[in-house]
Design a protein around this motif. Structure first.
Motif, PDB file in Angstrom:
ATOM      1  N   LYS A   1     115.356  41.742  28.946  1.00 33.48           N
ATOM      2  CA  LYS A   1     114.533  42.544  29.841  1.00 33.48           C
ATOM      3  C   LYS A   1     114.468  41.883  31.221  1.00 33.48           C
ATOM      4  CE  LYS A   1     113.178  45.589  26.732  1.00 33.48           C
ATOM      5  NZ  LYS A   1     113.600  47.012  26.788  1.00 33.48           N
ATOM      6  N   VAL A   2     114.311  42.706  32.258  1.00 34.61           N
ATOM      7  CA  VAL A   2     114.238  42.204  33.627  1.00 34.61           C
ATOM      8  C   VAL A   2     112.823  41.699  33.903  1.00 34.61           C
ATOM      9  CG1 VAL A   2     114.388  42.836  36.064  1.00 34.61           C
ATOM     10  CG2 VAL A   2     116.092  43.703  34.446  1.00 34.61           C
ATOM     11  N   VAL A   3     112.700  40.374  34.057  1.00 35.60           N
ATOM     12  CA  VAL A   3     111.404  39.765  34.355  1.00 35.60           C
ATOM     13  C   VAL A   3     111.497  39.082  35.714  1.00 35.60           C
ATOM     14  CG1 VAL A   3     110.868  39.465  31.921  1.00 35.60           C
ATOM     15  CG2 VAL A   3     111.965  37.596  33.173  1.00 35.60           C
ATOM     16  N   ALA A   4     110.337  38.751  36.278  1.00 37.15           N
ATOM     17  CA  ALA A   4     110.330  38.239  37.651  1.00 37.15           C
ATOM     18  C   ALA A   4     109.231  37.208  37.847  1.00 37.15           C
ATOM     19  CB  ALA A   4     110.143  39.397  38.639  1.00 37.15           C
TER      20      ALA A   4
ATOM     21  N   PRO B   1      93.162  38.259  30.465  1.00 42.25           N
ATOM     22  CA  PRO B   1      93.860  39.479  30.878  1.00 42.25           C
ATOM     23  C   PRO B   1      94.474  39.324  32.267  1.00 42.25           C
ATOM     24  CG  PRO B   1      91.519  39.735  31.261  1.00 42.25           C
ATOM     25  CD  PRO B   1      91.692  38.395  30.602  1.00 42.25           C
ATOM     26  N   THR B   2      95.329  40.266  32.636  1.00 41.82           N
ATOM     27  CA  THR B   2      95.919  40.290  33.967  1.00 41.82           C
ATOM     28  C   THR B   2      94.939  40.892  34.961  1.00 41.82           C
ATOM     29  OG1 THR B   2      98.157  40.547  33.063  1.00 41.82           O
ATOM     30  CG2 THR B   2      97.829  41.173  35.369  1.00 41.82           C
ATOM     31  N   PRO B   3      94.585  40.156  36.013  1.00 41.16           N
ATOM     32  CA  PRO B   3      93.691  40.720  37.036  1.00 41.16           C
ATOM     33  C   PRO B   3      94.307  41.946  37.699  1.00 41.16           C
ATOM     34  CG  PRO B   3      93.823  38.326  37.239  1.00 41.16           C
ATOM     35  CD  PRO B   3      94.885  38.731  36.255  1.00 41.16           C
ATOM     36  N   LYS B   4      93.474  42.880  38.090  1.00 39.94           N
ATOM     37  CA  LYS B   4      93.962  44.165  38.586  1.00 39.94           C
ATOM     38  C   LYS B   4      94.742  44.062  39.886  1.00 39.94           C
ATOM     39  CE  LYS B   4      90.382  46.949  36.324  1.00 39.94           C
ATOM     40  NZ  LYS B   4      89.257  47.906  36.507  1.00 39.94           N
ATOM     41  N   HIS B   5      94.479  43.032  40.695  1.00 43.01           N
ATOM     42  CA  HIS B   5      95.160  42.948  41.984  1.00 43.01           C
ATOM     43  C   HIS B   5      96.598  42.453  41.863  1.00 43.01           C
ATOM     44  CE1 HIS B   5      93.778  38.768  41.471  1.00 43.01           C
ATOM     45  NE2 HIS B   5      94.809  38.443  42.204  1.00 43.01           N
ATOM     46  N   MET B   6      97.000  41.980  40.690  1.00 42.95           N
ATOM     47  CA  MET B   6      98.348  41.441  40.519  1.00 42.95           C
ATOM     48  C   MET B   6      99.369  42.558  40.354  1.00 42.95           C
ATOM     49  SD  MET B   6      97.934  38.022  38.182  1.00 42.95           S
ATOM     50  CE  MET B   6      97.025  36.591  38.786  1.00 42.95           C
ATOM     51  N   ASP B   7     100.556  42.352  40.928  1.00 38.58           N
ATOM     52  CA  ASP B   7     101.649  43.316  40.798  1.00 38.58           C
ATOM     53  C   ASP B   7     102.470  43.082  39.539  1.00 38.58           C
ATOM     54  OD1 ASP B   7     101.158  44.558  43.368  1.00 38.58           O
ATOM     55  OD2 ASP B   7     102.019  42.765  44.288  1.00 38.58           O
ATOM     56  N   GLY B   8     102.473  41.852  39.039  1.00 33.13           N
ATOM     57  CA  GLY B   8     103.280  41.511  37.877  1.00 33.13           C
ATOM     58  C   GLY B   8     102.631  41.918  36.569  1.00 33.13           C
ATOM     59  N   ARG B   9     103.397  41.753  35.489  1.00 31.21           N
ATOM     60  CA  ARG B   9     102.944  42.099  34.143  1.00 31.21           C
ATOM     61  C   ARG B   9     103.243  40.944  33.202  1.00 31.21           C
ATOM     62  NH1 ARG B   9     105.958  47.341  32.383  1.00 31.21           N
ATOM     63  NH2 ARG B   9     104.640  46.989  30.559  1.00 31.21           N
ATOM     64  N   SER B  10     102.455  40.824  32.166  1.00 30.60           N
ATOM     65  CA  SER B  10     102.690  39.778  31.180  1.00 30.60           C
ATOM     66  C   SER B  10     103.841  40.150  30.255  1.00 30.60           C
ATOM     67  CB  SER B  10     101.437  39.542  30.337  1.00 30.60           C
ATOM     68  OG  SER B  10     101.731  38.662  29.255  1.00 30.60           O
ATOM     69  N   PHE B  11     104.761  39.200  30.059  1.00 31.98           N
ATOM     70  CA  PHE B  11     105.819  39.411  29.058  1.00 31.98           C
ATOM     71  C   PHE B  11     105.662  38.432  27.882  1.00 31.98           C
ATOM     72  CE2 PHE B  11     107.720  36.875  32.549  1.00 31.98           C
ATOM     73  CZ  PHE B  11     108.106  35.718  31.870  1.00 31.98           C
ATOM     74  N   TRP B  12     104.448  37.952  27.677  1.00 29.77           N
ATOM     75  CA  TRP B  12     104.169  37.051  26.555  1.00 29.77           C
ATOM     76  C   TRP B  12     104.516  37.705  25.219  1.00 29.77           C
ATOM     77  CZ3 TRP B  12     104.239  32.512  24.899  1.00 29.77           C
ATOM     78  CH2 TRP B  12     103.436  32.012  23.860  1.00 29.77           C
ATOM     79  N   GLN B  13     104.229  38.986  25.084  1.00 28.15           N
ATOM     80  CA  GLN B  13     104.567  39.668  23.824  1.00 28.15           C
ATOM     81  C   GLN B  13     106.084  39.781  23.643  1.00 28.15           C
ATOM     82  OE1 GLN B  13     102.247  40.248  21.543  1.00 28.15           O
ATOM     83  NE2 GLN B  13     100.793  39.382  23.019  1.00 28.15           N
TER      84      GLN B  13
ATOM     85  N   PRO C   1     106.362  48.443  26.052  1.00 32.73           N
ATOM     86  CA  PRO C   1     106.957  49.172  27.180  1.00 32.73           C
ATOM     87  C   PRO C   1     107.203  48.218  28.354  1.00 32.73           C
ATOM     88  CG  PRO C   1     105.037  50.326  26.301  1.00 32.73           C
ATOM     89  CD  PRO C   1     105.043  48.975  25.663  1.00 32.73           C
ATOM     90  N   TRP C   2     108.352  48.399  29.027  1.00 31.80           N
ATOM     91  CA  TRP C   2     108.690  47.467  30.086  1.00 31.80           C
ATOM     92  C   TRP C   2     109.313  48.197  31.267  1.00 31.80           C
ATOM     93  CZ3 TRP C   2     106.399  43.249  30.863  1.00 31.80           C
ATOM     94  CH2 TRP C   2     106.893  42.301  31.773  1.00 31.80           C
ATOM     95  N   ARG C   3     109.413  47.506  32.393  1.00 28.33           N
ATOM     96  CA  ARG C   3     109.911  48.097  33.626  1.00 28.33           C
ATOM     97  C   ARG C   3     111.401  48.437  33.532  1.00 28.33           C
ATOM     98  NH1 ARG C   3     109.136  42.662  35.457  1.00 28.33           N
ATOM     99  NH2 ARG C   3     107.354  43.284  36.727  1.00 28.33           N
ATOM    100  N   ASP C   4     111.802  49.422  34.343  1.00 26.98           N
ATOM    101  CA  ASP C   4     113.225  49.743  34.451  1.00 26.98           C
ATOM    102  C   ASP C   4     113.884  48.954  35.575  1.00 26.98           C
ATOM    103  OD1 ASP C   4     111.785  51.050  36.439  1.00 26.98           O
ATOM    104  OD2 ASP C   4     112.777  52.992  36.174  1.00 26.98           O
ATOM    105  N   TYR C   5     113.159  48.746  36.679  1.00 21.59           N
ATOM    106  CA  TYR C   5     113.696  48.024  37.830  1.00 21.59           C
ATOM    107  C   TYR C   5     112.637  47.093  38.400  1.00 21.59           C
ATOM    108  CZ  TYR C   5     117.744  51.093  37.894  1.00 21.59           C
ATOM    109  OH  TYR C   5     118.894  51.753  37.543  1.00 21.59           O
TER     110      TYR C   5
END
Length: 529
Positions: free
Chosen positions: A374-377, A392-404, A412-416
């Motif tokens: 998966k594409v992570v950043a 949890p992830t704070p709301k102001h963050m653009d990123g997502r957790s990929f710990w799972q 569900p994960w990003r396409d780009y």
């Protein structure tokens, strides 16, 4: 409906920023005036010990297990064999300070507004370790900070602090370098507010400080340690014990190194022009006798100490009975070009610049030998480590957790992922760049210049040899990715460009006897619309 959704997102972000500004006084988060960073716990996660190792300019393929022809990295190999490797890991801006800011804030550069290596840090930034500290973690930072110019004072979120100004130096006497590096510093280290002389080779010394902190800890609090190396930032200087180890090895020249001909077909003018610049192979670092092969072997030799010292961390964890339960993360803050597209260094949206190594090791929960495509950043690092800490992830963050994902779960994960770089007067060869990178296609759009964009099919052309932007068969793909780019910008409030004051030196020179300026793409010529 979509506009209304974006308006709600914008309002939420603005309120978050206002709350941040109102409560972000002080440097150490436990100091006077520290803001409240308490957040609810994530029920399914038990906070665990975390060590985050950040290398500088470590490109994605400079590891033994990834098929390198001669580089030996037994401890990185051990991490991959015993943990998870993310081969599609990227930075969202390939430049030291912006990338590090994205790691620390979980935000794109257009939101954290750190867009170069020279300007002061914007006020109101929230660093993810602040939440961990508030939740009861014992936190330490050891190494290169390099955000906000030449500063090394303690930053929010850390109980223990060891750092140096700007780029620091490999050796306290500066030996081993072949040129003057902007923002190098010989002022020693800031250890919890006290100026301490640097004694030896920086990679070893920083690891010594990290190990000393781990050994000195008391109590049963979970810990979060960031070990942020100077290496392998240019100008590369290996440890004396590794100097010359690869002197007889040869850099495998990339397919896009060749000057002219098919390699330049449909490539942007700026790219061809940059070949003769500080960041091009014809006039690299404006040195008249630059040796790309020698530079590359020094890079590989400098990496050896990082790998060795990673082994020292693993040894201590094993001695303390913590190896299986501790999450160890290793990543680079940027890639580095060694002749790809005729360039050196970074900043571009090409693979060698934006793609990085990313490894996670935690035998208790991560299956050995996992390869997660998966594409992570870098914007995902904060959210991921927070979830590992049960937060949890704070709301102001653009990123997502990929710990799972790391634990083998399907989510569900990003396409780009979005990439952005803002033109710097310091290094005027690379234009403002936006790109989207998925598992197959990469679309690159340039801003503010008369030139062509780029499209690459990475599944069939991983070396980015053929720009498909003018191919009729890919017209719909270009339109779709252009639309996706602007959707990602809108979703993250990135529709405005950050303009920062001019600071620091500039390097605009070209060599008068080397590559001449490029012509426009042939598709730009015509006698009618």
């Amino acid at each position: 409906m979509v506009r209304r959704m974006f308006s709600v997102i914008r309002l939420t972000r603005h309120l978050t920023v206002l709350a941040t500004v109102a409560g972000s006084l002080g440097f150490l988060a436990q100091g006077l005036g520290a803001a409240n960073r308490s957040v609810p716990k994530v029920d399914r996660e038990v906070p665990r010990n975390i060590i985050f190792v950040l290398a500088d300019d470590h490109r994605f393929d400079a590891m033994g297990f990834s098929g390198h022809p001669f580089l030996e990295t037994p401890n990185l190999d051990r991490m991959a064999k015993g943990g998870a490797w993310f081969p599609n890991a990227f930075v969202t801006t390939s430049l030291c300070s912006p990338s590090r800011a994205s790691i620390m804030t979980g935000q794109y550069a257009h939101n954290h507004n750190v867009v170069d290596n020279y300007n002061p840090l914007p006020k109101g930034l929230i660093f993810f370790p602040e939440y961990m500290q508030e939740a009861g973690y014992d936190t330490a930072f050891v190494g290169k900070w390099h955000m906000g110019g030449n500063i090394d004072h303690a930053q929010p979120g850390y109980n223990h602090w060891v750092s140096f100004k700007g780029q620091g130096t490999y050796w306290p006497d500066g030996r081993g370098t072949s040129r003057k590096v902007p923002q190098n510093s010989y002022d020693g280290l800031n250890v919890n507010g006290k100026r301490v002389p640097q004694k030896g080779y920086i990679t070893d010394e920083l690891t010594d400080y990290a190990l000393d902190w781990l050994r000195s800890r008391k109590g049963d609090k979970p810990f979060f340690l960031t070990l942020s190396h100077k290496a392998v930032h240019a100008d590369f200087v290996p440890a004396d014990r590794h100097k010359g180890q690869y002197k007889n090895k040869k850099l495998p020249l990339p397919k896009t190194f060749v000057k002219g001909g098919k390699n330049f077909l449909n490539k942007p003018r700026w790219l061809q022009d940059q070949r003769n610049s500080r960041h091009g192979v014809d006039f690299a670092y404006n040195l008249p006798d630059f040796d790309l092969n020698a530079y590359y072997t020094r890079y590989c030799e400098t990496l050896l100490a990082i790998d060795e010292n990673l082994g020292r961390l693993f040894k201590l964890l094993k001695e303390r009975g913590l190896l299986k339960s501790t999450l160890v993360v290793y990543m680079g803050d940027n890639g580095f070009q060694f002749g790809e597209q005729g360039l050196i260094d970074k900043r571009t949206a090409y693979e060698a610049s934006m793609r990085i190594p990313f490894l996670m090791h935690c035998p208790d929960v991560i299956q050995a030998g996992s390869v997660i495509k998966k594409v992570v950043a870098n914007i995902d690092v904060g959210p991921t480590l927070l979830e590992t800490a049960g937060l949890p992830t704070p709301k102001h963050m653009d990123g997502r957790s990929f710990w799972q994902l790391a634990k083998g779960n399907d989510i569900p994960w990003r396409d780009y992922v979005l990439y952005e770089y803002f033109w710097e007067r310091n290094y005027p060869h690379t234009p403002t760049t936006h790109a989207v990178r998925g598992e197959r296609f990469k679309y690159i759009r340039y801003h503010g210049l008369w030139d062509t964009d780029e499209l690459y099919d990475l599944l069939n052309d991983p070396d980015e040899t053929t720009n498909l932007i003018f191919e009729p068969v890919h017209k719909e793909t270009v339109a779709m990715l252009n639309k996706r780019l602007f959707e990602l910008l809108a979703e993250s409030e990135g529709e405005s460009l950050r303009l920062a004051p001019d600071r620091g030196p500039t390097f605009p020179k070209r060599h008068p006897q080397r590559s001449e300026a490029a012509d426009f793409p042939k598709q730009f010529y015509g006698t009618r619309e």
